[in-house]
Scaffold this active site. Structure first.
Site, PDB file in Angstrom:
ATOM      1  NE  ARG A   4    -100.833   3.042  18.566  1.00  0.00           N
ATOM      2  CZ  ARG A   4    -101.906   3.561  19.126  1.00  0.00           C
ATOM      3  NH1 ARG A   4    -101.918   4.797  19.508  1.00  0.00           N
ATOM      4  NH2 ARG A   4    -102.976   2.806  19.313  1.00  0.00           N
ATOM      5  CB  THR A   5     -97.791  -0.175  13.163  1.00  0.00           C
ATOM      6  OG1 THR A   5     -97.520  -0.280  14.558  1.00  0.00           O
ATOM      7  CG2 THR A   5     -96.606  -0.696  12.384  1.00  0.00           C
ATOM      8  CE  LYS A  29    -111.462 -14.337  -6.103  1.00  0.00           C
ATOM      9  NZ  LYS A  29    -110.898 -13.682  -7.288  1.00  0.00           N
ATOM     10  NE  ARG A  33     -99.217  -4.648  13.289  1.00  0.00           N
ATOM     11  CZ  ARG A  33     -99.359  -3.863  14.368  1.00  0.00           C
ATOM     12  NH1 ARG A  33    -100.514  -3.740  14.955  1.00  0.00           N
ATOM     13  NH2 ARG A  33     -98.321  -3.201  14.837  1.00  0.00           N
ATOM     14  CG  HIS A  52     -93.909  -4.335  16.455  1.00  0.00           C
ATOM     15  ND1 HIS A  52     -93.671  -3.661  15.274  1.00  0.00           N
ATOM     16  CD2 HIS A  52     -95.041  -3.774  16.975  1.00  0.00           C
ATOM     17  CE1 HIS A  52     -94.624  -2.746  15.109  1.00  0.00           C
ATOM     18  NE2 HIS A  52     -95.455  -2.795  16.117  1.00  0.00           N
TER      19      HIS A  52
HETATM   20  C1  NCD Z   1     -98.085  -2.821  19.687  1.00  0.00           C
HETATM   21  C2  NCD Z   1     -98.282  -4.079  18.864  1.00  0.00           C
HETATM   22  O1  NCD Z   1     -99.086  -4.095  17.926  1.00  0.00           O
HETATM   23  O2  NCD Z   1     -97.586  -5.028  19.162  1.00  0.00           O
HETATM   24  N1  NCD Z   1     -98.726  -1.701  19.119  1.00  0.00           N
HETATM   25  C3  NCD Z   1     -98.019  -0.941  18.217  1.00  0.00           C
HETATM   26  O3  NCD Z   1     -97.624  -1.412  17.175  1.00  0.00           O
HETATM   27  N2  NCD Z   1     -97.716   0.318  18.587  1.00  0.00           N
HETATM   28  C4  NCD Z   1     -98.369  -2.963  21.127  1.00  0.00           C
HETATM   29  C5  NCD Z   1     -99.685  -3.534  21.566  1.00  0.00           C
HETATM   30  O4  NCD Z   1    -100.579  -3.803  20.757  1.00  0.00           O
HETATM   31  O5  NCD Z   1     -99.820  -3.712  22.763  1.00  0.00           O
END
Ligand code: NCD
Length: 339
Positions: free
Chosen positions: A67-68, A96, A117, A150
């Site tokens: 979802r992110t 590389k 991420r 996050h």
């Molecule tokens: C979370 C994450 O990636 O930290 N997910 C998200 O971004 N909605 C929560 C999780 O993975 O538990």
């Protein structure tokens, strides 16, 4: 023409939630609602699509994400921003031997914002520091860095809380339960950092002992006079909570099967415990979920996690608008003129 309202502080990098003050949070929540309402109407959606067609974004997601990633990708598309992506480090020149810094600098040569991420803590901050040293810096948005932060999830969580408590005086004065793996989950860490902006909030930390909230976050809560209690079991506190923010056990970080030792029943929401919750309470989850929320709970009106998920896209649109200073024109748009 000057905007009709004073502009709140601009955003550049979004790395650490501690930098946000109440005015910025209220402003972002207001902007998110405007975007959400505009997007419902074809003319409003077209207006949004025309705002940033000259901008390009890099989505660098080398840790699993559904979802992110999708919400940032679609938030960009809502605004006409074009996107490039790397989702697997095996397809980038890192294989590389190119350094992390050189890779990030390369992305920045082609785009106007980098959303990233990574599985390692602190990497988004490192990327932002690099940007601050080069001639053509682009904003870095931290979309989850290892176990540490996050921030955009915390912002959408605040928006969901704020919206849920719209008729009850907002987030101020609420009792919020944080449940699950509070040690290794970055969403709870980031959300705790935003709580200093709300008056009279009390936190109830519901976690197995081995996954208790880390001392550095507790020290932050103490420093900002945010009362919290550690509570081993949900059952005992459920009737007191205005919101329960459920998280999954982060088993991907296990080194010796730690998750297997947790009695999930103590940290789960089932149809059986709904009767003990306030009628006005909300159940949230950053998702993905494991067994900690039974799917049968989805039908209860207090379950807001699917709305929370969609809020994520609108909040990320608002963040991009702030970064590219296109928020003023959205604020000036007369939504009531749309029919
Ligand atoms: C979370 C994450 O990636 O930290 N997910 C998200 O971004 N909605 C929560 C999780 O993975 O538990």
């Amino acid at each position: 023409m000057p905007p009709s309202q004073p502009e709140a502080a601009a955003l550049f990098h979004v790395i650490d939630p501690r930098v946000f003050d109440r005015a910025q949070l209220d402003d972002l929540c207001d902007l998110t609602t405007r975007v959400r309402l505009l997007a419902k109407h074809p003319d409003g959606a077209r207006f949004l699509l025309g705002l940033l067609p000259d901008r390009r974004a890099m989505l660098y997601f080398v840790q699993p994400s559904t979802r992110t990633f999708l919400s940032f990708n679609n938030a960009c598309h809502v605004l006409g921003i074009r996107t490039s992506e790397i989702r697997d480090p095996a397809t980038s020149s890192e294989v590389k031997g190119e350094s992390f810094e050189d890779s990030i600098r390369t992305f920045s040569s082609y785009v106007d914002v980098i959303v990233m991420r990574t599985p390692r803590s602190g990497e988004a901050a490192r990327a932002a520091e690099l940007m601050n040293r080069i001639p053509r810096p682009v904003p870095i948005i931290n979309a989850g860095s290892g176990q540490d932060q996050h921030p955009t999830q915390a912002l959408l969580d605040i928006y969901t809380l704020d919206r849920s408590f719209e008729e009850q005086g907002g987030i101020d004065g609420k009792v919020i339960g944080l449940m699950g793996d509070l040690k290794r989950g970055r969403t709870v860490r980031s959300l705790c950092y935003l709580m200093k902006n709300y008056r009279g909030v009390r936190l109830v930390l519901i976690a197995p002992e081995q996954f208790a909230l880390e001392p550095d976050v507790k020290a932050h809560l103490k420093e900002h006079n945010i009362p919290f209690v550690d509570q081993a079991k949900l059952r005992d506190v459920l009737p007191d909570l205005d919101a329960v923010y459920v998280t999954r056990m982060q088993s991907e970080w296990d080194t010796a099967g730690e998750t297997g030792k947790v009695n999930y029943a103590d940290y789960s929401i089932t149809p059986g415990n709904l009767g003990r919750m306030k009628k006005s309470a909300v159940i949230m989850h950053p998702l993905p979920r494991g067994p900690e929320i039974a799917p049968a709970v989805d039908d209860d009106p207090r379950a807001v996690y699917w709305r929370q998920e969609r809020n994520g896209m609108w909040m990320r649109v608002a963040i991009l608008l702030k970064i590219f200073r296109a928020d003023g024109v959205v604020r000036d748009f007369d939504i009531s003129a749309l029919n």
